[in-house]
Design an enzyme around this catalytic site. Structure first.
Site, PDB file in Angstrom:
ATOM      1  N   ILE A 119       0.829  -1.213   0.000  1.00  0.00           N
ATOM      2  CA  ILE A 119       0.000   0.000   0.000  1.00  0.00           C
ATOM      3  C   ILE A 119       0.863   1.263   0.000  1.00  0.00           C
ATOM      4  O   ILE A 119       1.614   1.525   0.944  1.00  0.00           O
ATOM      5  CB  ILE A 119      -1.014  -0.010   1.170  1.00  0.00           C
ATOM      6  N   GLU A 160      -1.352  -0.614 -11.152  1.00  0.00           N
ATOM      7  CA  GLU A 160      -2.598  -0.164 -11.822  1.00  0.00           C
ATOM      8  C   GLU A 160      -3.014  -1.219 -12.858  1.00  0.00           C
ATOM      9  O   GLU A 160      -3.554  -0.889 -13.908  1.00  0.00           O
ATOM     10  CB  GLU A 160      -2.407   1.200 -12.510  1.00  0.00           C
TER      11      GLU A 160
HETATM   12  C1  LIG Z   1       5.612  -0.007  -5.416  1.00  0.00           C
HETATM   13  C2  LIG Z   1       4.227  -0.572  -5.468  1.00  0.00           C
HETATM   14  C3  LIG Z   1       3.157   0.206  -5.029  1.00  0.00           C
HETATM   15  C4  LIG Z   1       1.858  -0.310  -5.040  1.00  0.00           C
HETATM   16  N1  LIG Z   1       0.821   0.443  -4.550  1.00  0.00           N
HETATM   17  C5  LIG Z   1      -0.398  -0.123  -4.412  1.00  0.00           C
HETATM   18  C6  LIG Z   1      -1.464   0.593  -3.741  1.00  0.00           C
HETATM   19  O1  LIG Z   1      -1.299   1.736  -3.317  1.00  0.00           O
HETATM   20  N2  LIG Z   1      -2.660  -0.028  -3.574  1.00  0.00           N
HETATM   21  C7  LIG Z   1      -2.879  -1.290  -4.036  1.00  0.00           C
HETATM   22  O2  LIG Z   1      -3.985  -1.786  -3.840  1.00  0.00           O
HETATM   23  N3  LIG Z   1      -1.901  -2.003  -4.666  1.00  0.00           N
HETATM   24  C8  LIG Z   1      -0.668  -1.442  -4.850  1.00  0.00           C
HETATM   25  N4  LIG Z   1       0.343  -2.152  -5.479  1.00  0.00           N
HETATM   26  C9  LIG Z   1       0.093  -3.531  -5.888  1.00  0.00           C
HETATM   27  C10 LIG Z   1       0.030  -3.721  -7.406  1.00  0.00           C
HETATM   28  O3  LIG Z   1      -1.148  -3.194  -7.885  1.00  0.00           O
HETATM   29  C11 LIG Z   1       0.199  -5.233  -7.644  1.00  0.00           C
HETATM   30  O4  LIG Z   1       1.544  -5.574  -7.357  1.00  0.00           O
HETATM   31  C12 LIG Z   1      -0.156  -5.616  -9.068  1.00  0.00           C
HETATM   32  O5  LIG Z   1      -1.535  -5.496  -9.283  1.00  0.00           O
HETATM   33  C13 LIG Z   1       0.269  -7.056  -9.413  1.00  0.00           C
HETATM   34  O6  LIG Z   1      -0.177  -7.952  -8.450  1.00  0.00           O
HETATM   35  P1  LIG Z   1       0.838  -9.029  -7.820  1.00  0.00           P
HETATM   36  O7  LIG Z   1       2.051  -8.273  -7.382  1.00  0.00           O
HETATM   37  O8  LIG Z   1       0.099  -9.809  -6.803  1.00  0.00           O
HETATM   38  O9  LIG Z   1       1.251  -9.949  -9.029  1.00  0.00           O
HETATM   39  P2  LIG Z   1       0.447 -11.278  -9.570  1.00  0.00           P
HETATM   40  O10 LIG Z   1      -0.992 -10.944  -9.782  1.00  0.00           O
HETATM   41  O11 LIG Z   1       0.761 -12.403  -8.665  1.00  0.00           O
HETATM   42  O12 LIG Z   1       1.156 -11.486 -10.951  1.00  0.00           O
HETATM   43  C14 LIG Z   1       2.419 -12.167 -11.129  1.00  0.00           C
HETATM   44  C15 LIG Z   1       2.711 -12.218 -12.634  1.00  0.00           C
HETATM   45  O13 LIG Z   1       1.701 -13.001 -13.290  1.00  0.00           O
HETATM   46  C16 LIG Z   1       1.088 -12.220 -14.316  1.00  0.00           C
HETATM   47  N5  LIG Z   1      -0.326 -12.591 -14.418  1.00  0.00           N
HETATM   48  C17 LIG Z   1      -1.236 -12.714 -13.405  1.00  0.00           C
HETATM   49  N6  LIG Z   1      -2.416 -13.073 -13.880  1.00  0.00           N
HETATM   50  C18 LIG Z   1      -2.293 -13.198 -15.232  1.00  0.00           C
HETATM   51  C19 LIG Z   1      -3.169 -13.545 -16.286  1.00  0.00           C
HETATM   52  N7  LIG Z   1      -4.469 -13.830 -16.068  1.00  0.00           N
HETATM   53  N8  LIG Z   1      -2.675 -13.592 -17.560  1.00  0.00           N
HETATM   54  C20 LIG Z   1      -1.381 -13.279 -17.805  1.00  0.00           C
HETATM   55  N9  LIG Z   1      -0.506 -12.914 -16.829  1.00  0.00           N
HETATM   56  C21 LIG Z   1      -0.958 -12.879 -15.567  1.00  0.00           C
HETATM   57  C22 LIG Z   1       1.270 -10.783 -13.885  1.00  0.00           C
HETATM   58  O14 LIG Z   1       1.170  -9.883 -14.966  1.00  0.00           O
HETATM   59  C23 LIG Z   1       2.669 -10.838 -13.291  1.00  0.00           C
HETATM   60  O15 LIG Z   1       3.628 -10.752 -14.311  1.00  0.00           O
HETATM   61  C24 LIG Z   1       1.638  -1.634  -5.527  1.00  0.00           C
HETATM   62  C25 LIG Z   1       2.716  -2.393  -5.995  1.00  0.00           C
HETATM   63  C26 LIG Z   1       3.994  -1.878  -5.969  1.00  0.00           C
HETATM   64  C27 LIG Z   1       5.122  -2.727  -6.453  1.00  0.00           C
END
Ligand SMILES: Cc1cc2nc3c(=O)[nH]c(=O)nc-3n(C[C@H](O)[C@H](O)[C@H](O)COP(=O)(O)OP(=O)(O)OC[C@H]3O[C@@H](n4cnc5c(N)ncnc54)[C@H](O)[C@@H]3O)c2cc1C
Length: 381
Positions: free
Chosen positions: A156, A362
């Site tokens: 977050i 995002e």
């Molecule tokens: C610095 C930072 C700030 C952030 N700030 C916020 C915030 O303020 N609020 C908030 O809510 N979140 C925040 N996030 C979270 C961010 O939105 C998530 O990290 C992002 O949505 C990816 O989710 P995950 O990390 O769980 O990756 P995962 O969903 O586990 O994905 C892992 C990999 O699999 C791929 N993948 C997953 N599903 C599929 C699919 N169906 N088809 C193809 N590829 C797929 C993804 O693209 C990725 O390459 C932040 C993240 C970071 C790093």
């Protein structure tokens, strides 16, 4: 078809650029080292109307279009993408209040969100669910007094820093329709934070887990209606994606501008390095890529402003394309600075690090492709 910015739009861009140069750029590296942004920056940005860029004028906001807002994020990111992107998250939350809060809730939170005395975070991601956000597990149980919330939010931005959190939590069935948006104030009983995440970029923004252990929230803090929180959370994302893309664009443009200057000054083999045609071609490639990205981004923003049926597809395409171009350009700029590009003093390595995460959040750029492909298949019939 008119591709020119209006006089007013030029003025918005110039105002944000000047603010960034005076109030952000001189401190950006120190804030990165300190891992935080002084809170007194925000009311100064709010004075320019940047606390509620696209909050309706009726509710006290600036009432700008999404296209106008991208200009602000592009301009501020020339000074620091991390600060600009943080502002984007707050704006996303302010717009949720504008759109969905009851009059009572809006009166309670929106005025201070607009002056940025209350800084907001957006809490969707959890340790076990990121891309598959609707699988979230944080639960808010209804009691006589309000809600009791249990669960953990991950990554977050502003965790442990913000004054209030818009939390997407499960109040009903599995899946998106069981999710509600609830505002949790800093200091609420049962609210705590994980340690500061040690990140590659966006280092001036504090990122932490946000934890709820029997966290008590008044019933009146429900945003809009129960069960609609996932819809509200997703509705903000088209615009959020444009903002993030604009942040990549502005920062990459700053890297290119600095590189153009540097190449005129740096000599190798008896002449300025901008005299090597191979490097001139690389400058040209970067200029072409950034100009094309800018046009594409503004088209997507225009589609969103027009409520065009394929606005979501265009926002996803622009986010994917512009963030990848931005990172490619920034990386090339580092290369053209030689060893100096790798040193913090030149400011380019920070841009490379800051922009990398724009391909991840995002909605990751894989999810952007998913949105585009799904729409293409649906249109095929
Ligand atoms: C610095 C930072 C700030 C952030 N700030 C916020 C915030 O303020 N609020 C908030 O809510 N979140 C925040 N996030 C979270 C961010 O939105 C998530 O990290 C992002 O949505 C990816 O989710 P995950 O990390 O769980 O990756 P995962 O969903 O586990 O994905 C892992 C990999 O699999 C791929 N993948 C997953 N599903 C599929 C699919 N169906 N088809 C193809 N590829 C797929 C993804 O693209 C990725 O390459 C932040 C993240 C970071 C790093």
């Amino acid at each position: 078809m008119d591709f020119a910015l209006s006089e007013e739009q030029e003025a918005i861009f110039d105002m944000a650029t000047a603010f960034g140069e005076a109030e952000i750029a001189p401190h950006a590296q120190a804030w990165e080292r300190e891992g935080t942004i002084p809170k007194d920056l925000w009311p100064k940005l709010a004075e320019l109307g940047f606390g509620g860029l696209y909050v309706s004028e009726e509710n006290g906001g600036s009432g700008l279009s999404r296209l106008d807002a991208t200009l602000v994020f592009e301009a501020l990111s020339q000074s620091c993408a991390s600060v600009a992107a943080f502002l984007s998250i707050h704006n996303m939350c302010a717009k949720m209040l504008d759109n969905y809060a009851s009059a009572e809730l809006r009166d309670r939170y929106l005025p201070r969100a607009l002056t940025m005395e209350t800084f907001f975070s957006y809490c969707l991601t959890e340790p076990g669910s990121g891309s598959d956000a609707a699988a979230l597990k944080t639960r808010a149980e209804r009691t006589n007094e309000g809600y009791v919330m249990n669960g953990t939010k991950a990554f977050i931005s502003g965790g442990g820093y913000s004054d209030a959190y818009i939390v997407m939590a499960r109040t009903g069935e599995d899946g998106p329709r069981g999710i509600s948006s609830i505002i949790v104030d800093d200091g609420a009983e049962g609210l705590s934070f994980g340690g500061l995440e040690d990140k590659m970029g966006w280092r001036s923004q504090p990122t932490r887990q946000v934890q709820f252990d029997d966290c008590k929230v008044p019933a009146g803090n429900l945003l809009g209606e129960e069960g609609k929180g996932f819809r509200y959370a997703m509705a903000g994302l088209d615009g959020g994606r444009l903002n993030i893309a604009a942040c990549s664009l502005g920062a990459a443009q700053a890297a290119l501008d600095a590189t153009l200057t540097y190449m005129g000054e740096r000599k190798a083999f008896g002449k300025p390095i901008d005299q090597f045609q191979a490097l001139q071609f690389r400058l040209a490639e970067m200029e072409i890529e950034l100009q094309a990205a800018r046009t594409f981004l503004r088209q997507a923003a225009w589609k969103l402003d027009e409520n065009h049926p394929d606005a979501t597809k265009f926002c996803a395409m622009a986010k994917k394309h512009v963030t990848e171009v931005g990172s490619r350009v920034a990386d090339q700029c580092l290369q053209l600075h030689g060893g100096y590009g790798y040193l913090a003093d030149y400011g380019i390595e920070k841009i490379v690090r800051d922009l990398r995460v724009h391909q991840i959040l995002e909605g990751t750029n894989e999810i952007m492709r998913l949105i585009v492909a799904r729409q293409m298949l649906a249109e095929r019939g």
